[in-house]
Write a protein that holds these residues in place. Sequence first.
Motif, PDB file in Angstrom:
ATOM      1  N   THR A   1       0.820  -1.207   0.000  1.00  0.00           N
ATOM      2  CA  THR A   1       0.000   0.000   0.000  1.00  0.00           C
ATOM      3  C   THR A   1       0.856   1.261   0.000  1.00  0.00           C
ATOM      4  OG1 THR A   1      -1.738  -1.176   1.160  1.00  0.00           O
ATOM      5  CG2 THR A   1      -1.821   1.230   1.272  1.00  0.00           C
ATOM      6  N   GLY A   2       0.554   2.144  -0.915  1.00  0.00           N
ATOM      7  CA  GLY A   2       1.250   3.427  -0.961  1.00  0.00           C
ATOM      8  C   GLY A   2       2.545   3.389  -1.734  1.00  0.00           C
ATOM      9  N   ASP A   3       2.903   2.228  -2.251  1.00  0.00           N
ATOM     10  CA  ASP A   3       4.208   2.140  -2.929  1.00  0.00           C
ATOM     11  C   ASP A   3       4.062   2.124  -4.446  1.00  0.00           C
ATOM     12  OD1 ASP A   3       7.050   2.039  -2.674  1.00  0.00           O
ATOM     13  OD2 ASP A   3       6.719   0.960  -0.798  1.00  0.00           O
ATOM     14  N   ILE A   4       5.175   2.076  -5.127  1.00  0.00           N
ATOM     15  CA  ILE A   4       5.160   2.163  -6.587  1.00  0.00           C
ATOM     16  C   ILE A   4       6.258   1.258  -7.156  1.00  0.00           C
ATOM     17  CG2 ILE A   4       6.715   4.156  -6.805  1.00  0.00           C
ATOM     18  CD1 ILE A   4       4.361   5.212  -8.775  1.00  0.00           C
ATOM     19  N   SER A   5       6.001   0.693  -8.336  1.00  0.00           N
ATOM     20  CA  SER A   5       6.964  -0.269  -8.889  1.00  0.00           C
ATOM     21  C   SER A   5       7.826   0.348  -9.976  1.00  0.00           C
ATOM     22  CB  SER A   5       6.221  -1.472  -9.472  1.00  0.00           C
ATOM     23  OG  SER A   5       5.588  -1.088 -10.677  1.00  0.00           O
ATOM     24  N   ALA A   6       8.899  -0.369 -10.298  1.00  0.00           N
ATOM     25  CA  ALA A   6       9.810   0.086 -11.351  1.00  0.00           C
ATOM     26  C   ALA A   6       9.079   0.196 -12.686  1.00  0.00           C
ATOM     27  CB  ALA A   6      10.977  -0.882 -11.459  1.00  0.00           C
ATOM     28  N   SER A   7       8.250  -0.804 -12.999  1.00  0.00           N
ATOM     29  CA  SER A   7       7.584  -0.760 -14.313  1.00  0.00           C
ATOM     30  C   SER A   7       6.577   0.398 -14.380  1.00  0.00           C
ATOM     31  CB  SER A   7       6.925  -2.097 -14.643  1.00  0.00           C
ATOM     32  OG  SER A   7       5.899  -2.341 -13.735  1.00  0.00           O
ATOM     33  N   MET A   8       5.974   0.735 -13.250  1.00  0.00           N
ATOM     34  CA  MET A   8       5.057   1.892 -13.231  1.00  0.00           C
ATOM     35  C   MET A   8       5.836   3.176 -13.538  1.00  0.00           C
ATOM     36  SD  MET A   8       2.865   0.984  -9.857  1.00  0.00           S
ATOM     37  CE  MET A   8       1.847  -0.468  -9.757  1.00  0.00           C
ATOM     38  N   LEU A   9       7.015   3.267 -12.960  1.00  0.00           N
ATOM     39  CA  LEU A   9       7.836   4.465 -13.202  1.00  0.00           C
ATOM     40  C   LEU A   9       8.250   4.535 -14.671  1.00  0.00           C
ATOM     41  CD1 LEU A   9      10.130   4.536 -10.031  1.00  0.00           C
ATOM     42  CD2 LEU A   9       7.981   5.756 -10.444  1.00  0.00           C
ATOM     43  N   LYS A  10       8.592   3.375 -15.208  1.00  0.00           N
ATOM     44  CA  LYS A  10       8.988   3.363 -16.628  1.00  0.00           C
ATOM     45  C   LYS A  10       7.816   3.746 -17.529  1.00  0.00           C
ATOM     46  CE  LYS A  10      11.401   0.106 -18.301  1.00  0.00           C
ATOM     47  NZ  LYS A  10      11.996  -1.206 -18.586  1.00  0.00           N
ATOM     48  N   SER A  11       6.625   3.341 -17.133  1.00  0.00           N
ATOM     49  CA  SER A  11       5.457   3.628 -17.976  1.00  0.00           C
ATOM     50  C   SER A  11       5.148   5.120 -18.053  1.00  0.00           C
ATOM     51  CB  SER A  11       4.234   2.859 -17.476  1.00  0.00           C
ATOM     52  OG  SER A  11       3.732   3.467 -16.300  1.00  0.00           O
ATOM     53  N   VAL A  12       5.686   5.896 -17.115  1.00  0.00           N
ATOM     54  CA  VAL A  12       5.501   7.352 -17.199  1.00  0.00           C
ATOM     55  C   VAL A  12       6.820   8.047 -17.576  1.00  0.00           C
ATOM     56  CG1 VAL A  12       3.451   7.595 -15.755  1.00  0.00           C
ATOM     57  CG2 VAL A  12       5.698   7.533 -14.667  1.00  0.00           C
ATOM     58  N   GLY A  13       7.713   7.301 -18.187  1.00  0.00           N
ATOM     59  CA  GLY A  13       8.889   7.928 -18.798  1.00  0.00           C
ATOM     60  C   GLY A  13      10.111   8.096 -17.920  1.00  0.00           C
ATOM     61  N   CYS A  14      10.110   7.504 -16.733  1.00  0.00           N
ATOM     62  CA  CYS A  14      11.304   7.662 -15.880  1.00  0.00           C
ATOM     63  C   CYS A  14      12.462   6.828 -16.417  1.00  0.00           C
ATOM     64  CB  CYS A  14      11.011   7.194 -14.457  1.00  0.00           C
ATOM     65  SG  CYS A  14       9.928   8.308 -13.590  1.00  0.00           S
ATOM     66  N   LYS A  15      13.649   7.419 -16.358  1.00  0.00           N
ATOM     67  CA  LYS A  15      14.869   6.673 -16.702  1.00  0.00           C
ATOM     68  C   LYS A  15      15.742   6.482 -15.459  1.00  0.00           C
ATOM     69  CE  LYS A  15      15.488   8.183 -21.455  1.00  0.00           C
ATOM     70  NZ  LYS A  15      16.259   9.156 -22.243  1.00  0.00           N
ATOM     71  N   TYR A  16      15.482   7.264 -14.445  1.00  0.00           N
ATOM     72  CA  TYR A  16      16.317   7.273 -13.231  1.00  0.00           C
ATOM     73  C   TYR A  16      15.423   7.096 -12.008  1.00  0.00           C
ATOM     74  CZ  TYR A  16      19.463   9.500 -16.530  1.00  0.00           C
ATOM     75  OH  TYR A  16      20.238   9.755 -17.629  1.00  0.00           O
ATOM     76  N   VAL A  17      16.020   6.598 -10.935  1.00  0.00           N
ATOM     77  CA  VAL A  17      15.284   6.558  -9.672  1.00  0.00           C
ATOM     78  C   VAL A  17      16.265   6.763  -8.509  1.00  0.00           C
ATOM     79  CG1 VAL A  17      15.329   3.998  -9.571  1.00  0.00           C
ATOM     80  CG2 VAL A  17      13.637   5.264  -8.242  1.00  0.00           C
ATOM     81  N   ILE A  18      15.909   7.706  -7.651  1.00  0.00           N
ATOM     82  CA  ILE A  18      16.721   7.950  -6.451  1.00  0.00           C
ATOM     83  C   ILE A  18      16.439   6.824  -5.453  1.00  0.00           C
ATOM     84  CG2 ILE A  18      17.120   9.522  -4.500  1.00  0.00           C
ATOM     85  CD1 ILE A  18      16.107  11.834  -6.310  1.00  0.00           C
ATOM     86  N   LEU A  19      17.475   6.192  -4.943  1.00  0.00           N
ATOM     87  CA  LEU A  19      17.292   5.108  -3.970  1.00  0.00           C
ATOM     88  C   LEU A  19      18.170   5.374  -2.742  1.00  0.00           C
ATOM     89  CD1 LEU A  19      17.342   2.001  -6.373  1.00  0.00           C
ATOM     90  CD2 LEU A  19      15.351   3.165  -5.406  1.00  0.00           C
ATOM     91  N   GLY A  20      17.608   5.088  -1.578  1.00  0.00           N
ATOM     92  CA  GLY A  20      18.392   5.229  -0.351  1.00  0.00           C
ATOM     93  C   GLY A  20      18.647   6.666   0.061  1.00  0.00           C
ATOM     94  N   HIS A  21      17.752   7.575  -0.342  1.00  0.00           N
ATOM     95  CA  HIS A  21      17.917   8.962   0.126  1.00  0.00           C
ATOM     96  C   HIS A  21      17.898   8.961   1.659  1.00  0.00           C
ATOM     97  CE1 HIS A  21      17.064  13.159   0.964  1.00  0.00           C
ATOM     98  NE2 HIS A  21      17.555  13.416  -0.229  1.00  0.00           N
ATOM     99  N   SER A  22      18.645   9.864   2.258  1.00  0.00           N
ATOM    100  CA  SER A  22      18.747   9.836   3.730  1.00  0.00           C
ATOM    101  C   SER A  22      17.389  10.038   4.397  1.00  0.00           C
ATOM    102  CB  SER A  22      19.739  10.889   4.212  1.00  0.00           C
ATOM    103  OG  SER A  22      19.284  12.167   3.850  1.00  0.00           O
ATOM    104  N   GLU A  23      16.467  10.731   3.715  1.00  0.00           N
ATOM    105  CA  GLU A  23      15.130  10.892   4.315  1.00  0.00           C
ATOM    106  C   GLU A  23      14.386   9.555   4.320  1.00  0.00           C
ATOM    107  OE1 GLU A  23      13.947  14.251   1.921  1.00  0.00           O
ATOM    108  OE2 GLU A  23      15.451  15.451   2.965  1.00  0.00           O
ATOM    109  N   ARG A  24      14.588   8.739   3.290  1.00  0.00           N
ATOM    110  CA  ARG A  24      13.981   7.394   3.272  1.00  0.00           C
ATOM    111  C   ARG A  24      14.630   6.528   4.362  1.00  0.00           C
ATOM    112  NH1 ARG A  24       9.318   7.333   1.029  1.00  0.00           N
ATOM    113  NH2 ARG A  24       9.481   5.154   1.658  1.00  0.00           N
ATOM    114  N   ARG A  25      15.922   6.686   4.512  1.00  0.00           N
ATOM    115  CA  ARG A  25      16.616   5.874   5.527  1.00  0.00           C
ATOM    116  C   ARG A  25      16.159   6.292   6.929  1.00  0.00           C
ATOM    117  NH1 ARG A  25      21.639   3.456   3.544  1.00  0.00           N
ATOM    118  NH2 ARG A  25      22.150   4.166   1.449  1.00  0.00           N
TER     119      ARG A  25
END
Length: 251
Positions: free
Chosen positions: A74-98
Motif C-alpha cells: 500500500t502506498g508504494d510504486i513499482s519500477a515498471s510503473m515508473l517506466k510507464s511514465v517515462g522515468c529513466k532514473y530513480v533515487i534510492l536510499g535517500h537519507s530521508e527514506r533511511r
Amino acid sequence: MRNKVIAGNWKMNYSIEESVKLISELKQGLTETDAKVIICPPFTSLETANALLKGSKIELGAQNMHNETSGAFTGDISASMLKSVGCKYVILGHSERRAIFGESNEFINKKVHKALSENLVPILCVGESLEEREKNITKDVVKNQLVVGLDSVSAEQAEGIIIAYEPVWAIGTGKTASPAQAQEVHEFIRSLISEKYGQETAEKVIIQYGGSVKPDNASELLSQKDIDGALVGGACLKADSFLGIIKAAKN
Ligand code: PEP
C-alpha cells in the motif's frame, strides 16, 4: 571524461499546475550545456512532466520505488510503473527514506537490483550523519552503505549506476561540505569502486555531491576532480537557482 550530471529532487513539493510552471521555465531557460539534466518530481507529476519534456534535454527520474514487481504494498510504486511514465532514473536510499522510513542498506540493495533489471538508472545515495562525522566514522559508514548497497551488482551494472554522496548534516541545512571535505569522500568512494570493480569501471562511475548545493557554491564543488555532478534539493525548486547550478557544471 565524465560529463556532469545535475539532478533535482523536488521531494514532496508541487501540484501538477506548479510542476507545469517550473518545467516550462526550465525548458525556456536551459541554454547549451554538456551536463546531463534530470528532474525528479513527485509521482503525481511524472506523467505530465514526461509529456512536457518530450524533445527537451531534460530527463525524468523518480524519488523512490519498491523492489517488488506488484502486490500488497500500500502506498508504494513499482519500477515498471515508473517506466510507464517515462522515468529513466530513480533515487534510492535517500537519507530521508533511511531516517524517516527506516530503509536499511539490505532493502536498498534489493531496490538497486530491481531498478537495474528494469533498465532504470539508480541514483544510490550514501552519506553520514553529523554524529557519525563527529565520531570520525564517515568513511566506515559510507563504505558499509556502498558495500551492502552494491552487493551482487556486477561491474557492468555498476558502470551505469550514479552514486550521490550526501552528508546528512548538509541536506536542507544550508551547511555545505567544503569542496575539500566533499572531494575527500568522493575520492574514497571512487577508490572503493576501484577495489571492487577495477580502475576502468571506477573512472566511469558518476559520483554526485548533494547537500545545500546552490548557484554560488556549485562551481567550486563541481570543479573537484571526483565530483561529477550534483543532487539538488531546495535549490531545484526555483528555475533560476537550478539553472544557475546547471550553468556552473562545466567539464
Ligand atoms: C537532497 O535532499 O538530496 C538535498 C541535497 O537537499 P538540499 O539541496 O536541499 O540540501
